[in-house]
Design a protein around this motif. Structure first.
Motif, PDB file in Angstrom:
ATOM      1  N   SER A 724       0.843  -1.200   0.000  1.00  0.00           N
ATOM      2  CA  SER A 724       0.000   0.000   0.000  1.00  0.00           C
ATOM      3  C   SER A 724       0.877   1.247   0.000  1.00  0.00           C
ATOM      4  CB  SER A 724      -0.906   0.014   1.229  1.00  0.00           C
ATOM      5  OG  SER A 724      -0.147   0.274   2.407  1.00  0.00           O
ATOM      6  N   TYR A 770     -12.117  16.625   2.315  1.00  0.00           N
ATOM      7  CA  TYR A 770     -12.380  16.410   3.733  1.00  0.00           C
ATOM      8  C   TYR A 770     -13.298  17.494   4.271  1.00  0.00           C
ATOM      9  CZ  TYR A 770     -11.646  15.881   8.750  1.00  0.00           C
ATOM     10  OH  TYR A 770     -11.840  15.718  10.099  1.00  0.00           O
ATOM     11  N   ASP A 780     -10.536  11.678  13.174  1.00  0.00           N
ATOM     12  CA  ASP A 780     -11.292  11.629  11.915  1.00  0.00           C
ATOM     13  C   ASP A 780     -10.418  11.993  10.719  1.00  0.00           C
ATOM     14  OD1 ASP A 780     -13.617  10.687  12.905  1.00  0.00           O
ATOM     15  OD2 ASP A 780     -14.824  12.476  12.476  1.00  0.00           O
ATOM     16  N   LEU A 783      -7.880   9.260   9.894  1.00  0.00           N
ATOM     17  CA  LEU A 783      -8.507   8.102   9.273  1.00  0.00           C
ATOM     18  C   LEU A 783      -8.894   8.392   7.821  1.00  0.00           C
ATOM     19  CD1 LEU A 783     -10.768   6.858  12.231  1.00  0.00           C
ATOM     20  CD2 LEU A 783      -8.619   5.849  11.416  1.00  0.00           C
ATOM     21  N   PHE A 784      -9.292   9.628   7.567  1.00  0.00           N
ATOM     22  CA  PHE A 784      -9.616  10.030   6.194  1.00  0.00           C
ATOM     23  C   PHE A 784      -8.374   9.913   5.302  1.00  0.00           C
ATOM     24  CE2 PHE A 784      -9.246  13.701   3.288  1.00  0.00           C
ATOM     25  CZ  PHE A 784     -10.256  13.395   2.390  1.00  0.00           C
ATOM     26  N   LYS A 786      -5.705   8.125   5.919  1.00  0.00           N
ATOM     27  CA  LYS A 786      -5.304   6.715   5.902  1.00  0.00           C
ATOM     28  C   LYS A 786      -6.101   5.921   4.882  1.00  0.00           C
ATOM     29  CE  LYS A 786      -4.670   2.727   8.971  1.00  0.00           C
ATOM     30  NZ  LYS A 786      -4.864   2.209  10.355  1.00  0.00           N
ATOM     31  N   SER A 787      -7.382   6.229   4.732  1.00  0.00           N
ATOM     32  CA  SER A 787      -8.215   5.483   3.784  1.00  0.00           C
ATOM     33  C   SER A 787      -7.715   5.636   2.350  1.00  0.00           C
ATOM     34  CB  SER A 787      -9.670   5.937   3.896  1.00  0.00           C
ATOM     35  OG  SER A 787      -9.818   7.275   3.438  1.00  0.00           O
ATOM     36  N   TYR A 788      -7.216   6.806   2.024  1.00  0.00           N
ATOM     37  CA  TYR A 788      -6.674   7.020   0.681  1.00  0.00           C
ATOM     38  C   TYR A 788      -5.315   6.345   0.529  1.00  0.00           C
ATOM     39  CZ  TYR A 788     -10.251  10.241  -0.983  1.00  0.00           C
ATOM     40  OH  TYR A 788     -11.426  10.785  -1.433  1.00  0.00           O
ATOM     41  N   GLU A 790      -4.236   3.730   1.985  1.00  0.00           N
ATOM     42  CA  GLU A 790      -4.379   2.278   1.924  1.00  0.00           C
ATOM     43  C   GLU A 790      -5.084   1.825   0.652  1.00  0.00           C
ATOM     44  OE1 GLU A 790      -4.401   0.970   6.629  1.00  0.00           O
ATOM     45  OE2 GLU A 790      -6.322   1.327   5.622  1.00  0.00           O
ATOM     46  N   GLN A 791      -5.754   2.752  -0.024  1.00  0.00           N
ATOM     47  CA  GLN A 791      -6.490   2.415  -1.229  1.00  0.00           C
ATOM     48  C   GLN A 791      -5.557   2.218  -2.421  1.00  0.00           C
ATOM     49  OE1 GLN A 791     -10.531   4.202  -3.280  1.00  0.00           O
ATOM     50  NE2 GLN A 791      -9.577   5.342  -1.665  1.00  0.00           N
ATOM     51  N   TYR A 792      -4.422   2.938  -2.427  1.00  0.00           N
ATOM     52  CA  TYR A 792      -3.449   2.882  -3.521  1.00  0.00           C
ATOM     53  C   TYR A 792      -2.345   1.897  -3.191  1.00  0.00           C
ATOM     54  CZ  TYR A 792      -5.394   7.140  -5.627  1.00  0.00           C
ATOM     55  OH  TYR A 792      -6.212   8.056  -6.235  1.00  0.00           O
TER      56      TYR A 792
END
Length: 942
Positions: A724, A770, A780, A783-784, A786-788, A790-792
């Motif tokens: 990731s 955001y 928050d 985590l926002f 982190k979500s991106y 971990e997505q790539y």
């Protein structure tokens, strides 16, 4: 409200046809129609910026007022409601860019010259509207700013002229200089290292002893082929560089550019000729030389002397065909011979004699026999600011013809005369200046007292009157500066000489205010200037661009685009909705037109705004619907040109500038200690390991390809393709970690060392997506992000670039941060972000899973001006008070006079006794520019 006086432009319309029949009258009307069409199709705008000063120190704020006027009557431009202001360094790199709304043709703002991220030198300030981008940089407002001072520079250098002697196979240089401590402290005798380098490569080095007076003398030899103008002098104490400056600071100017410019563009054989001469040095400054004109046999024909800014003229008698030369003698004692333009055997001249009369313009047409027979009648056209003010038919019954035209037919400013054939072919042109004997505005600034004390209250009354003595309403700006720290250049640009002179010419004008002085040689000098300058004109080719201009006017901020289906076909009458979020939240909708276009243009005032735009087909579905947004705003395709390398401010430093630097250092230090408990001499910068430049293909890096503190290329990322993006950053980017920001009582954030990380995907700021208003927990935002991350994976990304240091993150700060965020982002305090520029394979930003028919958009924010600090001092000064040593005492960008021409303003003096200069500029409601200068006298409070 006063109306613009158009009589000077319009009166002549009834006189155009006095000398012509119907057929010839139609030819004149055709020229007039073309000029009117040009102004209708391609109306020009003229921009001017009034600054609080024309030279600055690092750590200063550049305060500016913008005036955007239409080009003919100088009224507020009806085309543009938005203006762009840019600041670039001497390499042409964009440092700051501001987008501002115009109100009544004006606005105001500021740029902070951050000493932690900028270097002293020549800066370029540029302003333009979207509409002006159609015509190129020649129509933008541009000026050079000298920025001095550096918190790291502790030595000054008095440099004597350097002697260079060419001998067999080598150059012998004699260098003599004296170093001083900037703060005036004495030197102890000590050794230093003196180096001579070229582009970082050392060509000479020696240890020298600096005595207690700071004297350094050194003789050395260099190869014969060495270009000494490219060398730099470096003085080191141990390993610390104490002074670094170009060797040419001590060299005599040796490069000259010499131009010979025949009046009206032609030099005819067997006819008298006036020829303009212009000589400038390697820095673009005029050189007052002298010389002689020689024929092919070497016989002297005439002589010339250039007495003002390297410009003058030669008056030549009728001469036969042949080759002619000018032998020029320069101030440094050198001589050189230059060929003159080749005279032509066939042509037509338009000669102007400025000395004949002040009430009338006298023009002489000189034609060769052949051209006289070919064109027995010609049209003489006089235009000013794009309007045809005069037109007549001249019958050339002889080789010469004369025209006497009342100067009252033209407004104040440059008049452009042209000779045309009856078919409209240009034959000759001549520029001249039409000076009105009475100023359009008279401005008085009246202090309420003759003398003031330090920390005293000052009240000023402004009175503005027109040429008839009647008060007029207008829009003005005022700067008050301390003469002990800053002296305005005597002949600098101002609103009057800019709108009447500078904005009409294609080249930079040295000391423009001189041409509006009372000097006895002004009229001749001004005509010499116009003999040697190009003219900013309406281009006839614009007539063909009636519908092909790339940039539309921008009367207000708008969002536009096209709705298409999956096959690229435009969809008409499709509902489009826009939801804006941020400090201002609102909703609006519209329908696409026949071409699938939509436009939203009624926005409330905002600085930073996030937008979601959605389109649905006629069935109310977003499937098979796509939105192509038009670009919001981009810098002009023509970048700011690099400037000449500036004079090193600490070499041969004058006492006024030295005092100003020391005063500012003390003032800034006290401010930082009081506000941040930090010393400005301590720059809080943590270093990121900088590798050799690596280029990420397709990167939107604002600094340019390869310009980053650290880079990961496609090859490096493919090696970790399945990992990731979060894992890659943790493993590959030194200092990347999950921490707390700010340090005390902060929230969890991803960081590099002690700086908060800000992610940019393909030039798109992830922060746009955001919504902090909906946050319910401290983590928050983390985590926002982190979500991106971990997505790539490494397979999805082509490159990663880290912008940590001020050298690289300053351009990102000015592009992505809001005005409030910019104020808090201080490299000195370490509170600026670190930017992680991520280039994805898709290249369209952080959209791994796009939603059909929906586009997220964040426009370039509007900049809102900061308030100039205006202290209000009590009668009793507290002990240990912070000493007020400001160089700009007061800046008031909005001074509006009423219908009686009056306005008042007030401010407090500082802690420095002496004199202040009040400088007021502006323009009345009728489009007349004006200015005023006033002195204030300050005594030390007892």
């Amino acid at each position: 409200m006063n109306k613009p006086n158009k009589c000077a432009f319009l009166t002549i319309c009834c006189l155009l046809f006095m000398f012509s029949g119907y057929a010839q009258k139609s030819n004149l009307l055709k020229i007039q129609h073309e000029l009117d069409s040009l102004r209708s199709i391609a109306p020009l705008e003229k921009i001017y910026l009034h600054l609080d000063k024309d030279s600055y120190l690092l750590g200063d704020t550049v305060w500016y007022k913008v005036y955007v006027r239409e080009g003919t009557f100088l009224m507020p431009s009806p085309l543009s409601g938005v203006v762009y202001i840019e600041l670039a360094d001497n390499k042409g790199h964009l440092i700051q860019r501001s987008r501002q709304m115009l109100f009544g043709g004006s606005t105001y703002g500021d740029f902070f010259l951050d000493p932690a991220s900028l270097k002293a030198g020549k800066f370029t300030l540029r302003a333009y509207t979207r509409w002006l981008q159609n015509f190129g940089p020649a129509y933008f407002y541009e000026r050079s700013l000298t920025v001095s001072g550096d918190y790291r520079q502790e030595w000054t250098v008095d440099l004597a002229p350097i002697t260079v002697v060419d001998t067999a196979g080598k150059k012998e240089l004699s260098l003599r200089l004296k170093v001083h401590a900037l703060d005036g402290k004495s030197f102890r005798i000590k050794p230093i290292t003196l180096e001579i380098e070229e582009k970082g490569k050392r060509v000479f080095q020696d240890k020298v002893i600096v005595d207690s007076a700071g004297l350094v003398e050194q003789n050395f030899n260099l190869p014969q082929k060495q270009n000494v103008s490219d060398l730099n002098v470096v003085l080191r104490e141990d390993s610390t560089v104490m002074a670094h400056f170009p060797l040419r600071e001590g060299l005599a100017q040796t490069a000259y550019d010499v131009q010979f410019l025949p009046e009206s563009g032609h030099w005819l054989t067997e006819a008298p000729c006036t020829m303009g001469i212009k000589i400038i040095d390697q820095n673009g400054l005029g050189v007052n030389a002298h010389g002689a004109i020689l024929d092919q046999s070497g016989k002297k024909i005439t002589t010339f002397i250039l007495t003002h800014k390297g410009m003058g003229r030669i008056t030549l008698p009728p001469l036969p065909a042949g080759s002619y030369q000018a032998q020029v003698s320069f101030p440094d004692g050198s001589q050189k011979t230059y060929p003159l333009p080749t005279p032509s055997a066939n042509g037509m001249l338009l000669h102007y004699d400025a000395a004949v009369s002040q009430d009338a313009i006298h023009l002489q047409v000189i034609s060769t026999k052949t051209l006289q027979q070919q064109y027995p009648s010609v049209m003489l056209i006089g235009e000013s600011r794009g309007i045809m003010c005069y037109g007549a038919i001249l019958n050339l019954t002889e080789a010469e013809a004369h025209a006497t035209i009342p100067s009252a037919y033209f407004p104040e400013g440059i008049v452009h005369f042209s000779l045309y054939t009856l078919g409209g072919q240009p034959l000759a042109q001549r520029m001249l200046y039409n000076r009105k004997q009475k100023q359009a505005l008279t401005i008085a600034v009246q202090p309420n007292k003759e003398r003031y004390s330090t920390r005293d209250s000052v009240s000023l009354t402004v009175k503005v009157k027109d040429s008839l003595g009647k008060g007029v309403a207008g829009n003005f700006s005022v700067a008050v500066t301390d003469d002990s720290q800053y002296q305005r250049e005597k002949w600098a640009s101002n609103i009057l000489n800019h709108y009447y002179l500078n904005s009409e010419l294609t080249s930079w004008v040295e000391d423009p205010e001189y041409y509006f002085s009372s000097d006895s040689a002004v009229e001749t000098a001004l005509d010499n200037l116009l003999l040697t300058q190009g003219w900013v004109s309406y281009d006839q080719s614009w007539l063909k661009k009636r519908t092909t201009f790339r940039y539309d006017p921008e009367p207000a901020f708008s969002v536009s685009g096209t709705v298409k289906n999956a096959f690229g076909k435009a969809l008409k009458e499709i509902p489009v909705v826009l939801l804006a979020t941020g400090k201002t939240t609102f909703f609006t909708d519209t329908l696409t037109d026949e071409k699938g276009k939509f436009n939203f243009n009624r926005f409330p005032v905002f600085d930073t705004l996030g937008m979601v735009i959605q389109a649905r087909n006629k069935r109310g579905k977003s499937f098979n619907v796509g939105i192509d947004l038009d670009p919001d705003t981009q810098p002009p395709s023509t970048p700011i040109a690099p400037t000449a390398v500036a004079h090193a401010w600490f070499v041969n430093l004058d006492s006024t500038l030295q005092r100003r630097i020391l005063d500012q250092r003390e003032y800034q230090k006290n401010l930082r200690v009081r506000n941040h408990q930090a010393d400005p001499n301590t720059i809080m910068l943590e270093e990121v390991t900088i590798n050799a430049k690596k280029v990420v293909k397709g990167s939107k890096n604002l600094n340019g390809l390869g310009e980053a503190d650290q880079s990961l290329t496609e090859e490096e990322l493919l090696a970790d393709g399945s990992k990731s993006l979060l894992n890659i950053l943790e493993q590959k980017i030194k200092g990347f970690h999950l921490g707390f920001y700010p340090r005390k009582q902060g929230k969890p954030e991803y960081m590099v060392n002690e700086k908060k990380a800000r992610l940019i995907f393909d030039g798109v700021d992830l922060e746009f997506f955001y919504d902090k208003e909906t946050a319910v927990a401290d983590n928050d935002h983390m985590l926002f992000i982190k979500s991106y991350l971990e997505q790539y994976t490494g397979n999805d990304v082509k490159g990663i670039e880290i912008m940590y240091s001020p050298k690289y993150n300053s351009s990102y700060n000015s592009h992505f941060l809001t005005p409030q965020e910019l104020m808090n982002a201080s490299p000195v305090m370490g509170s600026d972000p670190v930017y992680i520029e991520i280039t994805t394979r898709g290249g369209k930003g952080p959209f791994m899973r796009t939603t059909p028919g929906v586009v997220h958009f964040r426009p370039m924010p509007f900049s809102w001006p900061h308030e100039f600090y205006r202290p209000r001092y009590p009668h009793q000064v507290a002990e240990n008070h912070l000493q007020d040593l400001r160089s700009t005492i007061h800046w008031q960008p909005l001074v509006i006079t009423d219908e009686q021409g009056k306005a008042t303003l007030s401010f407090f003096t500082s802690d420095r006794a002496g004199t202040y200069t009040i400088w007021l500029e502006g323009i009345d409601d009728a489009g007349n520019p004006g200015l005023a200068k006033q002195k204030l006298y300050i005594d030390q409070k007892q």
